[in-house]
Design a protein around this motif. Structure first.
Motif, PDB file in Angstrom:
ATOM      1  N   CYS A 693       1.119  -0.599  -0.114  1.00  0.00           N
ATOM      2  CA  CYS A 693      -0.808  -0.614   0.154  1.00  0.00           C
ATOM      3  C   CYS A 693       0.761   0.993  -0.122  1.00  0.00           C
ATOM      4  O   CYS A 693       0.331   2.292  -0.549  1.00  0.00           O
ATOM      5  N   LEU A 694       1.444   1.469   0.661  1.00  0.00           N
ATOM      6  CA  LEU A 694       2.844   2.436   0.726  1.00  0.00           C
ATOM      7  C   LEU A 694       3.170   2.750  -0.386  1.00  0.00           C
ATOM      8  O   LEU A 694       3.742   3.436  -0.851  1.00  0.00           O
ATOM      9  N   VAL A 695       3.946   1.517  -1.481  1.00  0.00           N
ATOM     10  CA  VAL A 695       4.648   1.733  -2.167  1.00  0.00           C
ATOM     11  C   VAL A 695       3.553   2.167  -3.534  1.00  0.00           C
ATOM     12  O   VAL A 695       3.916   3.378  -3.828  1.00  0.00           O
ATOM     13  N   LEU A 696       2.402   1.912  -3.476  1.00  0.00           N
ATOM     14  CA  LEU A 696       1.632   2.329  -4.615  1.00  0.00           C
ATOM     15  C   LEU A 696       0.982   3.314  -3.947  1.00  0.00           C
ATOM     16  O   LEU A 696       0.851   4.712  -5.270  1.00  0.00           O
ATOM     17  N   VAL A 697       1.004   4.163  -2.902  1.00  0.00           N
ATOM     18  CA  VAL A 697       0.297   4.914  -2.953  1.00  0.00           C
ATOM     19  C   VAL A 697       1.542   6.224  -2.734  1.00  0.00           C
ATOM     20  O   VAL A 697       1.445   7.148  -3.451  1.00  0.00           O
ATOM     21  N   SER A 698       2.690   6.251  -2.045  1.00  0.00           N
ATOM     22  CA  SER A 698       3.908   6.542  -2.407  1.00  0.00           C
ATOM     23  C   SER A 698       4.299   6.890  -4.004  1.00  0.00           C
ATOM     24  O   SER A 698       4.101   8.116  -4.545  1.00  0.00           O
ATOM     25  N   GLY A 699       3.504   5.677  -4.799  1.00  0.00           N
ATOM     26  CA  GLY A 699       4.134   5.844  -6.438  1.00  0.00           C
ATOM     27  C   GLY A 699       3.241   7.068  -7.108  1.00  0.00           C
ATOM     28  O   GLY A 699       3.155   7.865  -8.276  1.00  0.00           O
ATOM     29  N   CYS A 700       1.742   7.223  -6.658  1.00  0.00           N
ATOM     30  CA  CYS A 700       0.882   8.008  -7.224  1.00  0.00           C
ATOM     31  C   CYS A 700       0.614   9.052  -6.798  1.00  0.00           C
ATOM     32  O   CYS A 700       0.830  11.011  -7.855  1.00  0.00           O
TER      33      CYS A 700
END
Length: 894
Positions: A693-700
Motif C-alpha cells: 500500500c505504501l509503494v502504491l500510494v507513494s508512487g501515485c
C-alpha cells in the motif's frame, strides 16, 4: 504503567513523577528517534522546495502588494493593508538584512527585478518557513500516538525501526513535501507560508502540551509555545482566528473533562484555568498588539495609506505642529468640515463639473488639507442678530451658530457657489434615495431654497455646550436638506476618473447615521481673543482602534470580481487554480497536487461517514469498540477534522474575493487526517500489505507531483504534456503557451485559448491538380520540419477553403483590389461624439427644477463612443469578432 497512572499524569494528579526507568528510557529513545527522523525529513524537503528559486525574475501575483509593503517599511512611509503586520515585518526584516533600500516598489505583475532587489533572499525565507511544515506535520502525528506497530522483538529491532520509519513518515513526508500547491505558495513573497508555519507550530505545541503531564516544566513550556503560536498566527492574517477557535474548543473540552473528575481539587482546577487564560489568551493578545506597536513605530512618515488614519495623525506624520483653532463658530466664519466616518476626509469642491446628471460643480470628500476645503457658513434666512459675541472692533456683534438653525455653506474658492442638492440621482450610487450634491451659483444670484441645510447637533455629555452651540472639534452634527428630507452623506464609493477618484458625496434619505456625521476641523475669521481649541494627537491605542475599523470595512468590501477567484465548494475537489505568472513559454499556476487534494478530502469524508454510522449504531444499542481503538481514533482524528472544518466552512459565509490559497490551512489538517485514516486502515494489516500500500500510494503521489512540477517551478513543458495533465477543463492550464516563440503554431494561435485537439493543419499541401494532399502522402523532400500538423484531412484545397473561408465575393475581388489601391491612404474619421446640451437652470418660486429625461436617446449613434440605450439587445451586444487562422498553402510538384 497502567492506564490509571497515565490518565493521572495527564490531569496533573500525581505529586511526583512516576519512577519507571524502562518507560523513561523508551520515551527518551522514541523522542531521539523522532527528532532525528524529523530533521532528516526537513533536510530532504529543502531541495524540493528551493529548486529553481531564481525563476521567475519577475514580480509574481500578490508579490506586487507584499513586496511593495516591504519598500514602504524601509522608507518608513505609512501604507494600509487589510492584514495584520507580523508576516510583513518578517519579510521586510529579511529584505533589510539583505540590503534592500526600498528603491523598487513592485509596481505591477511581470515587472523585472533590478539587481538591487534581493528577491531571492526574500523568497527563500518564506520557502524555509514552508519547509518546516514537513517535520512539524510528522511530529504532530507521532506525538498523537499514531502508527505504532505492535512488535517488540529485539532481533527485529533494526528492521522494525526501518519499517516503522517508512510507515510513520512516508505519507506525511510525501504529502507535505510533494504537495505542489504548498510548494508554489511558499516559494513567493507572500504571507501564506508564515501563516501555515505558525498554524502548524501551534497545533504541534498544543499536541505536546495535551499529552504531557500537567504542571511539569515541559507542560508549561508547551502551553506557552501554544499561546505564542496563536499570537503569531493571528498577527499574520485574521484567518488565524480559526486556529484560535480550534485550540479554544479543545481547551474548553479539556477543562470540562477535568471539571468532571472528582479527584481534581479546586486549587488544581483553578490553576488549570488561569494557566490557560494567561498562556492562551493574554500572551496572544500581547503579541498581536506588539506587532502593531512595531508597525506604527516604523511607519512614521507620510505615505499612500495615511488617509485611513485620523487627520491629526496625518499632520503628525507630515511634521506639522499641532494647530489650534477658534472653538466658537459664528455666522461668517470660514470653516473646514470633516466626515467622521470613512477616511475622515474634508468636504471639498473644485472648479470641475460632473460629467453627467446636473453637470454642476463637483462636491467630493478629499483626505488632505487644501484651500478648496474652506467654506463660509451663512444664515439661510435673515433674522435679528442675537449679539452673542463682540468682535475686535468692540462694535460689531457676532452670532453663534446653533443647533436647529437653517444655514448655507458658500465655497470660498469658487464664490458664489454654495453647497446644493436637488432631485437628481447621485453619479455613482444611482438610486432613488441618493441625490446629487453640487456647488451651485452664479453672479448676481443670491441662491435658492436648495442651498438651505438644517443643522442638527448631537448632544455631547463631555461638553454639554457643544450640543447646542456649534464648536470646532467638539460638536458632531448632521446637515439635513431643507426640502428633500435627506442628509449630507459620504461612503467609500469613488467618482470615476473625471472626478479625480475622490470620494462621492451625496444626500441620502435612508442611511446609517454614522455616515451622515460631520465635524468642524478648523475655523477662521474670528476675533483674536476667542477661546482656542487645541489639536488632539491620537495615542497608540486610538490609532490601533481606528486602523482596525478600516481593516474590517475594507476587507468586507473586497467584492469585485477577479479572473482567478473561486468559491469554497471547489477547493477540496481542486476544481480551479490561480495563474500566478506567465512568461513567453512558461507559467506558474497554483494548482496543487490532485492526488493529495482528492485523497485528503476523501479521508475527511470517510471519517465523517464512519463516525455518523457508529453514532447511529450506538443509538440502536450496538457497541462498536473497533478493537479497543475507537475512542482514541475518534478523539485524535476528530480533532484534525474539527480543525479542517473550522478553517474551511467559515469561508462559505464570506462575500469577499476568495482564492484557492485560502484553503491551505484547511488542507494541512486534511493531510493530517489522511495520515490518521491510513494508520487506522492498515493497523491490523500484514507487513506485506502495508508495504504494498505504501509503494502504491507513494508512487501515485510522486507521479502526480512530477507531472505538475512544470507549473510549480515555472519550467518548460510541451503542449502534449500539458494537455495530458489538464484533467479538468476548469483548470485552464493555457497549453498553447508552450509552443516555441516564433513557431507557426504560436503565430497562428496567439495564445487565444483555442482547443488544440480540433485544430486543422497550419500548412496545406496542394499537388499539380489543385487537390489537397494529406501530409502522410507528401514526399519527405517537400516537407519542412518546422511544419506542425495536427490532423490529416483528405478534402481538396477548394473544399477546405469553401468550408473555412467566405468566398461569396470572389467575383468582385479584382474590382475591390483596384478600389483598395485608390483609397489606400484615405483616413476614415470616427463619428464624433454628440455634444451634451448646455444646462440651463429653471426656477419656480425660487426653487430649482428639472425637466424629465428624454426616454429615447436618439442623439447617440452606434459609434466607437457608445450605443443607443434604446437599441435592441442583439444590437447592444454584437457577436465578438472571431480571428480565424489562415493556413499556409504549399504547392508541391508531383
Amino acid at each position: 504503567m497502567n492506564n490509571s497512572n497515565i490518565r493521572q499524569r495527564k490531569l496533573g494528579l500525581t505529586a511526583t513523577p512516576v519512577k519507571d526507568n524502562e518507560e523513561v528510557k523508551k520515551k527518551s529513545k522514541k523522542s531521539y528517534s523522532d527528532g532525528m527522523i524529523a530533521t532528516f525529513l526537513f533536510l530532504m524537503s529543502l531541495p524540493v522546495r528551493f529548486h529553481n528559486m531564481t525563476l521567475p525574475a519577475h514580480v509574481v501575483f500578490d508579490e506586487v502588494h507584499f513586496g511593495k509593503y516591504a519598500a514602504y517599511y524601509i522608507k518608513q512611509s505609512f501604507f494600509f493593508d487589510v492584514h495584520p503586520p507580523l508576516a510583513k515585518l518578517l519579510i521586510v526584516f529579511v529584505a533589510w538584512v539583505s540590503g534592500f533600500k526600498g528603491d523598487f516598489e513592485f509596481t505591477e505583475i511581470g515587472s523585472s527585478f533590478p539587481d538591487t532587489v534581493p528577491y531571492i533572499q526574500m523568497r527563500m525565507f518564506g520557502t524555509l518557513a514552508g519547509s518546516l511544515l514537513v517535520p512539524l506535520g510528522y511530529l504532530t502525528i507521532r506525538d498523537a500516538g499514531h502508527s505504532r506497530i505492535a512488535a517488540t522483538l529485539t532481533a527485529l529491532a533494526i528492521c522494525f525501526g526501518m519499517l516503522k520509519w517508512l510507515y510513520n513518515t512516508t505519507f506525511l513526508f510525501l504529502i507535505d513535501l510533494l504537495e505542489n500547491g504548498l510548494i508554489t505558495n511558499n516559494r513567493l513573497i507572500l504571507l501564506d507560508s508564515y501563516l501555515l508555519l505558525f498554524t502548524a507550530f501551534t497545533v504541534f505545541s498544543w499536541n505536546r502540551c495535551y499529552y504531557t503531564r500537567s504542571f511539569t516544566k515541559s507542560w508549561f513550556v508547551w502551553l506557552l509555545c501554544t499561546g505564542i503560536g496563536l499570537g503569531c498566527t493571528f498577527s499574520s492574517k485574521w484567518v488565524g482566528l480559526f486556529t484560535i477557535a480550534t485550540i479554544g474548543l479543545s481547551t474548553v473540552n479539556q477543562l470540562w473533562n477535568i471539571l468532571g473528575d472528582i479527584k481534581v481539587t479546586k486549587r488544581q482546577y483553578t490553576l488549570h484555568f488561569f494557566s490557560r487564560v494567561v498562556c492562551l489568551i493574554l500572551v496572544p493578545i500581547l503579541i498581536y498588539i506588539g506587532s502593531f506597536y512595531v508597525h506604527f513605530s516604523i511607519l512614521t512618515r507620510s505615505g499612500p495609506g495615511e488617509s485611513y488614519l485620523s487627520m491629526q495623525t496625518q499632520n503628525e506624520m507630515k511634521g506639522y505642529e499641532p494647530i489650534d483653532t477658534p472653538r466658537p463658530v459664528v455666522y461668517g466664519s470660514l470653516i473646514t468640515i470633516r466626515h467622521l466616518e470613512t477616511t475622515e476626509g474634508f468636504l471639498h469642491s473644485h472648479d470641475a463639473n460632473y460629467a453627467e446628471g446636473s453637470q454642476q460643480q463637483q462636491v467630493t470628500l478629499y483626505p488632505h488639507r487644501d484651500n478648496n476645503n474652506w467654506w463660509r457658513i451663512l444664515k439661510a434666512e435673515e433674522s435679528e442678530t442675537k449679539h452673542d459675541l463682540l468682535a475686535n472692533d468692540q462694535t460689531t456683534w457676532l452670532e453663534y451658530v446653533r443647533s436647529g438653525d437653517l444655514v448655507r455653506l458658500e465655497h470660498v474658492e469658487t464664490y458664489p457657489r454654495k453647497l446644493h442638492s436637488h432631485d437628481v440621482s447621485a453619479p455613482v450610487t444611482d438610486t432613488d434615495y441618493h441625490k446629487e450634491v453640487s456647488a451651485y451659483g452664479f453672479s448676481n444670484h443670491g441662491g435658492d431654497a436648495n442651498d438651505n441645510w438644517l443643522l442638527r447637533i448631537d448632544s455631547n455629555a463631555e461638553h454639554p455646550e457643544a450640543g447646542d452651540l456649534l464648536q470646532a472639534r467638539r460638536s458632531k452634527f448632521r446637515l439635513k436638506h431643507a426640502y428633500q428630507e435627506c442628509y449630507l452623506y459620504s461612503s467609500f464609493e469613488r467618482l470615476p476618473e473625471w472626478g479625480y477618484d475622490q470620494q462621492e458625496v451625496s444626500c441620502i434619505s435612508e442611511g446609517l447615521k454614522p455616515k451622515t456625521m460631520w465635524q468642524i476641523d478648523e475655523s477662521d475669521n474670528l476675533p483674536d481673543d476667542v477661546i482656542m481649541e487645541p489639536e488632539h494627537r491620537p495615542k497608540f491605542f486610538e490609532k490601533l482602534a481606528r486602523l482596525h475599523k478600516y481593516m474590517w470595512i475594507i476587507n468586507n468590501e473586497l467584492t469585485e470580481e477577479h479572473p482567478f477567484e473561486s468559491r469554497p465548494y471547489s477547493w477540496p475537489l481542486l476544481l480551479s487554480g490561480i495563474s500566478l505568472w506567465q512568461g513567453q513559454t512558461q507559467q506558474i499556476i497554483l494548482l496543487g497536487n490532485p492526488a493529495v487534494y482528492w485523497l485528503s478530502s476523501l479521508s475527511v469524508v470517510l471519517f465523517l461517514m464512519v463516525y455518523g454510522i457508529l453514532q447511529l449504531r450506538q443509538k440502536r444499542g450496538y457497541t462498536d469498540t473497533l478493537g479497543g481503538v475507537r475512542d482514541y481514533y475518534q478523539s485524535s482524528t476528530g480533532f484534525f477534522v474539527l480543525a479542517w472544518a473550522l478553517h474551511y466552512l467559515p469561508f462559505f459565509r464570506m462575500e469577499r474575493q476568495l482564492f484557492l490559497h485560502h484553503y491551505m490551512p484547511a488542507l494541512y489538517f486534511a493531510i493530517l487526517t489522511f495520515g490518521t485514516v491510513v494508520d487506522f486502515a492498515l493497523k491490523k494489516s500484514s507487513r506485506g500489505l502495508k508495504i504494498t500500500c505504501l509503494v502504491l500510494v507513494s508512487g501515485c503521489l510522486i507521479y502526480s507531483w512530477w507531472t505538475y512540477s512544470a507549473i510549480t517551478y515555472g519550467k518548460g513543458w510541451t503542449v502534449g504534456q500539458c494537455e495530458k495533465a489538464n484533467l479538468l477543463k476548469s483548470w485552464k492550464l493555457d497549453c498553447e503557451r508552450y509552443y516555441p516563440v516564433g513557431s507557426p503554431e504560436r503565430d497562428v494561435l496567439g495564445n487565444q485559448g483555442t482547443d488544440t485537439k480540433s485544430k486543422v493543419t497550419n500548412v496545406i499541401y496542394v499537388n499539380k491538380e489543385g487537390k489537397r494532399v494529406p501530409i502522410s502522402e507528401v514526399p519527405k523532400e517537400y516537407v519542412d520540419e518546422k511544419d506542425a500538423v495536427y490532423e490529416d484531412n483528405d478534402d481538396t484545397y477548394e473544399e477546405y477553403m469553401d468550408d473555412n473561408f467566405d468566398d461569396d465575393n470572389d467575383d468582385e475581388y479584382d474590382e475591390e483590389e483596384e478600389e483598395d489601391e485608390d483609397i489606400e491612404d484615405e483616413v476614415i474619421e470616427p463619428t464624433e461624439a454628440p455634444e451634451p446640451p448646455e444646462y440651463e437652470p429653471e426656477f419656480i418660486d425660487g426653487k430649482e427644477v428639472f425637466g424629465e429625461d428624454d426616454e429615447d436617446e436618439d442623439d447617440w449613434p452606434k459609434t466607437i463612443y457608445g450605443i443607443d440605450p434604446e437599441a435592441d439587445e442583439e444590437d447592444k451586444n454584437p457577436d465578438p469578432l472571431t480571428i480565424r487562422p489562415i493556413p499556409t498553402t504549399r504547392h508541391v510538384d508531383f
